[in-house]
Scaffold this active site. Sequence first.
Site, short mmCIF file in Angstrom:
data_model
loop_
_atom_site.label_atom_id
_atom_site.label_comp_id
_atom_site.label_asym_id
_atom_site.label_seq_id
_atom_site.Cartn_x
_atom_site.Cartn_y
_atom_site.Cartn_z
N HIS A 81 12.06 -34.73 -18.32
CA HIS A 81 11.54 -35.38 -17.10
C HIS A 81 10.14 -34.89 -16.76
O HIS A 81 9.75 -34.88 -15.59
CB HIS A 81 12.50 -35.13 -15.93
CG HIS A 81 13.83 -35.80 -16.10
ND1 HIS A 81 14.01 -37.16 -16.00
CD2 HIS A 81 15.05 -35.29 -16.41
CE1 HIS A 81 15.28 -37.47 -16.21
NE2 HIS A 81 15.93 -36.35 -16.47
N ARG B 121 3.46 1.19 -6.77
CA ARG B 121 3.52 0.17 -5.73
C ARG B 121 2.42 -0.87 -5.90
O ARG B 121 2.47 -1.94 -5.29
CB ARG B 121 3.41 0.83 -4.34
CG ARG B 121 4.58 1.73 -4.01
CD ARG B 121 4.35 2.45 -2.68
NE ARG B 121 4.41 1.57 -1.55
CZ ARG B 121 5.50 1.28 -0.84
NH1 ARG B 121 6.65 1.80 -1.19
NH2 ARG B 121 5.44 0.48 0.19
N TRP C 100 -3.55 -2.03 -1.38
CA TRP C 100 -3.37 -3.35 -1.98
C TRP C 100 -4.05 -4.33 -1.03
O TRP C 100 -3.61 -4.50 0.10
CB TRP C 100 -1.88 -3.66 -2.13
CG TRP C 100 -1.58 -4.90 -2.91
CD1 TRP C 100 -1.44 -5.01 -4.26
CD2 TRP C 100 -1.36 -6.22 -2.38
NE1 TRP C 100 -1.15 -6.31 -4.60
CE2 TRP C 100 -1.08 -7.07 -3.48
CE3 TRP C 100 -1.35 -6.76 -1.09
CZ2 TRP C 100 -0.82 -8.43 -3.31
CZ3 TRP C 100 -1.09 -8.11 -0.93
CH2 TRP C 100 -0.82 -8.93 -2.04
N LYS D 4 8.97 -12.66 -15.94
CA LYS D 4 8.64 -11.39 -16.57
C LYS D 4 7.40 -11.53 -17.45
O LYS D 4 6.52 -10.67 -17.46
CB LYS D 4 9.82 -10.88 -17.42
CG LYS D 4 10.95 -10.32 -16.60
CD LYS D 4 10.62 -8.97 -16.00
CE LYS D 4 10.73 -8.85 -14.53
NZ LYS D 4 10.96 -9.81 -13.57
N ASN E 104 -0.50 0.63 6.21
CA ASN E 104 0.14 -0.36 5.35
C ASN E 104 0.61 -1.49 6.25
O ASN E 104 1.27 -1.25 7.26
CB ASN E 104 1.33 0.26 4.60
CG ASN E 104 1.92 -0.69 3.59
OD1 ASN E 104 1.38 -1.75 3.31
ND2 ASN E 104 3.05 -0.30 3.02
N GLY E 105 0.28 -2.74 5.89
CA GLY E 105 0.69 -3.88 6.72
C GLY E 105 -0.50 -4.76 7.06
O GLY E 105 -1.58 -4.63 6.48
N GLU F 278 13.81 -16.17 -14.75
CA GLU F 278 13.49 -14.74 -14.73
C GLU F 278 12.70 -14.34 -15.98
O GLU F 278 11.76 -13.54 -15.90
CB GLU F 278 14.77 -13.92 -14.62
CG GLU F 278 14.60 -12.42 -14.68
CD GLU F 278 13.74 -11.84 -13.57
OE1 GLU F 278 13.35 -10.66 -13.69
OE2 GLU F 278 13.46 -12.54 -12.58
N GLU G 267 4.26 -12.00 -15.26
CA GLU G 267 3.98 -10.82 -14.45
C GLU G 267 3.21 -9.76 -15.22
O GLU G 267 2.26 -9.18 -14.70
CB GLU G 267 5.29 -10.18 -13.96
CG GLU G 267 5.89 -10.79 -12.71
CD GLU G 267 7.14 -10.04 -12.28
OE1 GLU G 267 7.25 -9.75 -11.08
OE2 GLU G 267 8.00 -9.74 -13.13
N CYS H 231 0.84 -1.19 0.00
CA CYS H 231 0.00 0.00 0.00
C CYS H 231 0.88 1.24 0.00
O CYS H 231 2.05 1.20 0.38
CB CYS H 231 -0.90 0.02 1.24
SG CYS H 231 -1.89 -1.45 1.46
N LYS I 246 4.92 -3.40 -5.79
CA LYS I 246 6.36 -3.26 -5.96
C LYS I 246 7.11 -3.65 -4.71
O LYS I 246 8.08 -4.40 -4.76
CB LYS I 246 6.69 -1.81 -6.35
CG LYS I 246 8.16 -1.57 -6.66
CD LYS I 246 8.59 -2.36 -7.88
CE LYS I 246 10.03 -2.10 -8.24
NZ LYS I 246 10.48 -2.96 -9.36
#
Length: 611
Positions: free
Chosen positions: A507, A27, A73, A488, A99-100, A484, A491, A2, A606
């Site tokens: 496999h 964020r 968020w 990307k 926030n939290g 990575e 995301e 947040c 973020k």
Amino acid sequence: MCGIVAYVGDRTAFPILIKGLQRLEYRGYDSAGIALHNGTSHVYKCKGKVKDLENLVKDKDISGTVGMGHTRWATHGEPSDRNAHPHQSMKGKFSVVHNGIIENYTHLKKELSNRGYSFESDTDTEVLANLIENIYLEQNISAELAVRLALSRVVGAYGLVIYCEDEPGQLIAARKGSPLVIGVGNQEYFLASDATPIIEYTDQVMYLNDEEVAIITREKLELKSLSNDNLTPDVKKITLSIDHIDKNGYEHFMLKEIHEQPATITDTFRGRVAMDGSKIFLGGVLDVMPKLINAKRIIIVACGTSWHAGLVGEYLFEKYARIPVEVEYGSEFRYRHPIIFEDDLVIAISQSGETADTLAAIRKVKEAGATVLGICNVAGSTISRETDAGVYTHAGIEIGVASTKAFTSQITVLLMMAMLLGSKRKTLPQAEYSTLIHELISVPEKIEEILKEEEKIKKIASVYKDVSNALYMGRGLLYPVALEGALKLKEISYIHAEGYPAAEMKHGPIALIDENMPVFALAANDTSYEKMISNIQEVKARKGKVVAIVTRGDKSIRKMADHVIEIPECHEAVSPLLAVIPLQILSYHIAVMRGCNVDQPRNLAKSVTVE
């Protein structure tokens, strides 16, 4: 996660709050709101973006020189107008942005319900607002004392800004596990989750530490501990500028940050490597160098993209420093009873320096007496303060939620650390040490060459923009880059993608391959090259589409692959820094072509400051 912004001073608060919320949009959030105080409180909030909030407040009273804003968020309760912040206590005495997560909110809510409190939202924050109010009214005490007493009963994490109707002109801020920075102006103060909303007003800031409470009016800032000890604010100058948070002509922050990587990698090694290739100097670890040299084991803890950088670091440390390495998810490390020895070296990696899971891992390690190093991008962040030593990446602020330049800067730091330790431990010959330094110095110019091929990469992206799934494969140092690259893509484009060690495809994952499955193969000319040729043949035998990242001039894989993207010839140790660039560009353009919000992907944040 947040975003919090607040102001107290002589200026009209509303423009500062709105601009601050816009700066915090990166964020990640699902609703926004503000509270303005001009004798009475006016709270405006809604589901959606800051622009929706701006439309909501048209023709409303937005006067007042004290106020707070928030982008949420969701953790407790779905995104909605009623769950948006700020939250007010039942009797209207307190307004709160938070926030939290308050972990024991269910117990507190039941207790308050038994005392006659009702709740309009599903959030833990409203419970906290009512708890503060209940203590304040029952004990007839100051707002500041009521906040400290309430927080002494809270289990969880918080970054808070609080306003009390009975004490106008004052804001109360508190922090535990969720960052808050206070900008110090001339008889005015600016509060935010990070420095981006503050920098155009002041370069003087202080960072709240855990379990600290700030009582702020336009005339002064008073700092206390939860237990009422008076503390001295530590005000520092920051060098962040407006240019760092503007797009500078790019369509998205992510694209800007991809193109900044030649500069950010240079900034990361500038002043730390001798240009003649003779040595590396990392001043941030100088005081603990004997412990580094004598470490029996390295444990790297990180999350997300930083974890992928840590996997690259594992290869580098083991090859050049000959120290065994374990790479751990911060989110799992603290819960599995890890065995930690005092002579272990633990490296914590975090872009923001505030990642909750990584911080929890650090604290567990410190209890065991091991040495902890931090690699992060934000000066003054919690990880930089709680570790024994560390190295800043100097990547500059990263606005795009999907990390790009922070990743390559982290790898740059890990490579320098591995080379330095290898030199100190006599496991890396001086000639190779010098060669590697020169190879690192050459990386920015080689990335510039790759960036010039963006239009070609964009055309390849157009071929695969409508796929539903993708596989990425690599070996050795390029296996983490495959991970990575897959991250990307999912995301920012919401395409399901997975990365694998190339040899593991047979496999299980090879069962997924058909004529509709693109496979992105990282096949630079390194020690695994011949094996990668075999792995690509296996994909082609099953009619898979292959997009290969190869070393310039490659002929063998070009004959097999459907598409080829070349990177300049380089030493294997720096290949991840080059090979990841085309994958970033591919993901970016696929996401843009699909109409996705590249800089603010859905459901993501973020800075992940909750577990």
